[in-house]
Design a protein around this motif. Structure first.
Motif, PDB file in Angstrom:
ATOM      1  N   SER A 180     -20.181  -6.377   1.466  1.00 30.42           N
ATOM      2  CA  SER A 180     -19.441  -7.510   0.913  1.00 30.42           C
ATOM      3  C   SER A 180     -17.945  -7.242   1.065  1.00 30.42           C
ATOM      4  O   SER A 180     -17.517  -6.099   1.178  1.00 30.42           O
ATOM      5  CB  SER A 180     -19.790  -7.716  -0.562  1.00 30.42           C
ATOM      6  OG  SER A 180     -19.417  -6.579  -1.319  1.00 30.42           O
ATOM      7  N   GLN A 181     -17.190  -8.324   1.093  1.00 27.61           N
ATOM      8  CA  GLN A 181     -15.737  -8.238   1.101  1.00 27.61           C
ATOM      9  C   GLN A 181     -15.205  -9.181   0.036  1.00 27.61           C
ATOM     10  O   GLN A 181     -15.725 -10.298  -0.132  1.00 27.61           O
ATOM     11  CB  GLN A 181     -15.163  -8.631   2.461  1.00 27.61           C
ATOM     12  CG  GLN A 181     -15.329  -7.564   3.507  1.00 27.61           C
ATOM     13  CD  GLN A 181     -14.662  -7.974   4.809  1.00 27.61           C
ATOM     14  OE1 GLN A 181     -15.237  -8.758   5.539  1.00 27.61           O
ATOM     15  NE2 GLN A 181     -13.487  -7.458   5.059  1.00 27.61           N
ATOM     16  N   LEU A 182     -14.182  -8.728  -0.683  1.00 21.38           N
ATOM     17  CA  LEU A 182     -13.612  -9.525  -1.754  1.00 21.38           C
ATOM     18  C   LEU A 182     -12.101  -9.423  -1.683  1.00 21.38           C
ATOM     19  O   LEU A 182     -11.556  -8.311  -1.599  1.00 21.38           O
ATOM     20  CB  LEU A 182     -14.113  -9.017  -3.114  1.00 21.38           C
ATOM     21  CG  LEU A 182     -13.537  -9.655  -4.355  1.00 21.38           C
ATOM     22  CD1 LEU A 182     -13.980 -11.110  -4.444  1.00 21.38           C
ATOM     23  CD2 LEU A 182     -13.966  -8.896  -5.592  1.00 21.38           C
ATOM     24  N   GLN A 183     -11.431 -10.553  -1.729  1.00 22.25           N
ATOM     25  CA  GLN A 183      -9.972 -10.553  -1.736  1.00 22.25           C
ATOM     26  C   GLN A 183      -9.495 -10.205  -3.134  1.00 22.25           C
ATOM     27  O   GLN A 183      -9.859 -10.870  -4.104  1.00 22.25           O
ATOM     28  CB  GLN A 183      -9.435 -11.917  -1.331  1.00 22.25           C
ATOM     29  CG  GLN A 183      -9.814 -12.314   0.064  1.00 22.25           C
ATOM     30  CD  GLN A 183      -9.367 -13.721   0.413  1.00 22.25           C
ATOM     31  OE1 GLN A 183      -8.859 -14.446  -0.411  1.00 22.25           O
ATOM     32  NE2 GLN A 183      -9.590 -14.097   1.655  1.00 22.25           N
ATOM     33  N   SER A 241       1.842 -17.480   1.281  1.00 26.70           N
ATOM     34  CA  SER A 241       1.091 -17.789   2.504  1.00 26.70           C
ATOM     35  C   SER A 241      -0.384 -18.073   2.244  1.00 26.70           C
ATOM     36  O   SER A 241      -1.057 -18.637   3.090  1.00 26.70           O
ATOM     37  CB  SER A 241       1.209 -16.630   3.506  1.00 26.70           C
ATOM     38  OG  SER A 241       0.550 -15.483   3.004  1.00 26.70           O
ATOM     39  N   GLY A 242      -0.921 -17.637   1.121  1.00 25.81           N
ATOM     40  CA  GLY A 242      -2.347 -17.806   0.836  1.00 25.81           C
ATOM     41  C   GLY A 242      -3.229 -16.797   1.552  1.00 25.81           C
ATOM     42  O   GLY A 242      -4.451 -16.896   1.527  1.00 25.81           O
ATOM     43  N   ARG A 243      -2.596 -15.807   2.211  1.00 24.71           N
ATOM     44  CA  ARG A 243      -3.361 -14.773   2.928  1.00 24.71           C
ATOM     45  C   ARG A 243      -3.598 -13.574   2.011  1.00 24.71           C
ATOM     46  O   ARG A 243      -2.766 -13.237   1.184  1.00 24.71           O
ATOM     47  CB  ARG A 243      -2.604 -14.305   4.173  1.00 24.71           C
ATOM     48  CG  ARG A 243      -2.531 -15.338   5.239  1.00 24.71           C
ATOM     49  CD  ARG A 243      -1.972 -14.719   6.522  1.00 24.71           C
ATOM     50  NE  ARG A 243      -1.371 -15.761   7.320  1.00 24.71           N
ATOM     51  CZ  ARG A 243      -0.069 -15.944   7.465  1.00 24.71           C
ATOM     52  NH1 ARG A 243       0.778 -15.128   6.906  1.00 24.71           N
ATOM     53  NH2 ARG A 243       0.383 -16.932   8.191  1.00 24.71           N
ATOM     54  N   PRO A 244      -4.730 -12.898   2.204  1.00 21.34           N
ATOM     55  CA  PRO A 244      -4.998 -11.715   1.378  1.00 21.34           C
ATOM     56  C   PRO A 244      -4.098 -10.545   1.770  1.00 21.34           C
ATOM     57  O   PRO A 244      -3.809 -10.338   2.945  1.00 21.34           O
ATOM     58  CB  PRO A 244      -6.462 -11.399   1.664  1.00 21.34           C
ATOM     59  CG  PRO A 244      -6.734 -12.018   2.990  1.00 21.34           C
ATOM     60  CD  PRO A 244      -5.834 -13.207   3.101  1.00 21.34           C
ATOM     61  N   ASP A 245      -3.637  -9.796   0.763  1.00 22.31           N
ATOM     62  CA  ASP A 245      -2.867  -8.567   0.990  1.00 22.31           C
ATOM     63  C   ASP A 245      -3.753  -7.337   0.827  1.00 22.31           C
ATOM     64  O   ASP A 245      -3.610  -6.363   1.550  1.00 22.31           O
ATOM     65  CB  ASP A 245      -1.700  -8.459   0.018  1.00 22.31           C
ATOM     66  CG  ASP A 245      -0.543  -9.358   0.398  1.00 22.31           C
ATOM     67  OD1 ASP A 245      -0.438  -9.704   1.583  1.00 22.31           O
ATOM     68  OD2 ASP A 245       0.254  -9.709  -0.501  1.00 22.31           O
ATOM     69  N   ILE A 246      -4.633  -7.377  -0.142  1.00 27.05           N
ATOM     70  CA  ILE A 246      -5.539  -6.255  -0.413  1.00 27.05           C
ATOM     71  C   ILE A 246      -6.940  -6.811  -0.568  1.00 27.05           C
ATOM     72  O   ILE A 246      -7.158  -7.822  -1.237  1.00 27.05           O
ATOM     73  CB  ILE A 246      -5.131  -5.483  -1.687  1.00 27.05           C
ATOM     74  CG1 ILE A 246      -3.745  -4.861  -1.490  1.00 27.05           C
ATOM     75  CG2 ILE A 246      -6.158  -4.408  -2.011  1.00 27.05           C
ATOM     76  CD1 ILE A 246      -3.228  -4.118  -2.691  1.00 27.05           C
ATOM     77  N   GLN A 247      -7.887  -6.139   0.084  1.00 28.85           N
ATOM     78  CA  GLN A 247      -9.280  -6.539  -0.028  1.00 28.85           C
ATOM     79  C   GLN A 247     -10.127  -5.345  -0.451  1.00 28.85           C
ATOM     80  O   GLN A 247      -9.753  -4.187  -0.221  1.00 28.85           O
ATOM     81  CB  GLN A 247      -9.801  -7.074   1.303  1.00 28.85           C
ATOM     82  CG  GLN A 247      -9.267  -8.436   1.656  1.00 28.85           C
ATOM     83  CD  GLN A 247     -10.041  -9.085   2.786  1.00 28.85           C
ATOM     84  OE1 GLN A 247     -10.639  -8.423   3.621  1.00 28.85           O
ATOM     85  NE2 GLN A 247     -10.041 -10.407   2.802  1.00 28.85           N
ATOM     86  N   SER A 258     -10.957  -0.120  -1.299  1.00 33.78           N
ATOM     87  CA  SER A 258      -9.960  -1.140  -1.002  1.00 33.78           C
ATOM     88  C   SER A 258      -9.155  -0.752   0.229  1.00 33.78           C
ATOM     89  O   SER A 258      -9.081   0.423   0.601  1.00 33.78           O
ATOM     90  CB  SER A 258      -9.031  -1.342  -2.199  1.00 33.78           C
ATOM     91  OG  SER A 258      -8.318  -0.159  -2.473  1.00 33.78           O
ATOM     92  N   TYR A 259      -8.568  -1.747   0.842  1.00 39.55           N
ATOM     93  CA  TYR A 259      -7.702  -1.523   1.987  1.00 39.55           C
ATOM     94  C   TYR A 259      -6.662  -2.628   2.041  1.00 39.55           C
ATOM     95  O   TYR A 259      -6.858  -3.725   1.519  1.00 39.55           O
ATOM     96  CB  TYR A 259      -8.497  -1.450   3.296  1.00 39.55           C
ATOM     97  CG  TYR A 259      -9.201  -2.723   3.697  1.00 39.55           C
ATOM     98  CD1 TYR A 259      -8.636  -3.585   4.629  1.00 39.55           C
ATOM     99  CD2 TYR A 259     -10.425  -3.064   3.146  1.00 39.55           C
ATOM    100  CE1 TYR A 259      -9.277  -4.745   5.002  1.00 39.55           C
ATOM    101  CE2 TYR A 259     -11.076  -4.226   3.513  1.00 39.55           C
ATOM    102  CZ  TYR A 259     -10.488  -5.059   4.444  1.00 39.55           C
ATOM    103  OH  TYR A 259     -11.120  -6.220   4.807  1.00 39.55           O
ATOM    104  N   ASN A 260      -5.533  -2.310   2.657  1.00 38.86           N
ATOM    105  CA  ASN A 260      -4.418  -3.247   2.766  1.00 38.86           C
ATOM    106  C   ASN A 260      -4.505  -4.038   4.060  1.00 38.86           C
ATOM    107  O   ASN A 260      -4.967  -3.526   5.079  1.00 38.86           O
ATOM    108  CB  ASN A 260      -3.083  -2.512   2.745  1.00 38.86           C
ATOM    109  CG  ASN A 260      -2.813  -1.852   1.418  1.00 38.86           C
ATOM    110  OD1 ASN A 260      -3.393  -2.233   0.405  1.00 38.86           O
ATOM    111  ND2 ASN A 260      -1.949  -0.873   1.422  1.00 38.86           N
TER     112      ASN A 260
END
Length: 166
Positions: A78-81, A88-94, A123-125
């Motif tokens: 799974s991936q979670l923002q 911008s509405g873009r994820p920085d960390i997931q 987590s990752y950036n």
């Protein structure tokens, strides 16, 4: 006086007259079945990482021991923002997660002796839209870290079973 009662889990037993196999021999007797995942997916690569990690952790890279047990593992990811840039509405960390269900089967009786499940979240950036490859590499590193944690968790549970019998 209590120092004589302690024995490391992976230590060799040198008791005279005790011919029971140690934990190292028992771990060597586990066959890790290929992990089923759709070909060409990220989960397929993670499954190979988990399987290779288990094989190496349990055998130390040696092979050829007779197989008394089979380990079957099923993975889901799974991936979670976690943090989203408000401009911008873009994820920085997931967060990347793996859930694993595993079964250790005694090949002599074909009965499961250990069933369990484990999970991990790492987590990752994502450094930004201009650095898409860095974001992809961050995901790959997160997958590798998660696979290592899953392999370690399963190995430790099996070591506990082989030591304590439960």
């Amino acid at each position: 006086l209590t120092a004589g009662c302690f024995q490391p889990m992976y230590g060799e037993r040198a008791v005279l007259g005790n011919s029971a196999p140690g934990i190292i021999e028992k771990m060597n007797a586990v066959e890790v079945a290929p992990i089923d995942a759709p070909n060409g997916t990220r989960l397929s690569r993670v499954g190979v990482e988990v399987r290779n990690g288990l094989i190496f952790d349990m055998t130390g890279g040696s092979g050829g021991a007779p197989q008394n047990y089979r380990l079957d593992v099923k993975l889901t990811s799974s991936q979670l923002q976690v943090i989203v840039d408000i401009n911008s509405g873009r994820p920085d960390i997931q967060n990347y997660g793996i859930d694993a269900i595993y079964t250790l089967t005694d090949l002599a009786t074909q009965k499961p002796v250990v069933k369990g499940q484990t999970f991990t979240r790492v987590s990752y950036n994502i450094p930004g839209q201009q650095q898409r490859f860095a974001g992809d590499r961050g995901l790959r590193d997160a997958e590798n870290r998660a696979a290592k944690v899953i392999a370690d968790n399963i190995r430790n549970r099996l070591a506990s079973y082989f030591t304590a019998g439960t």
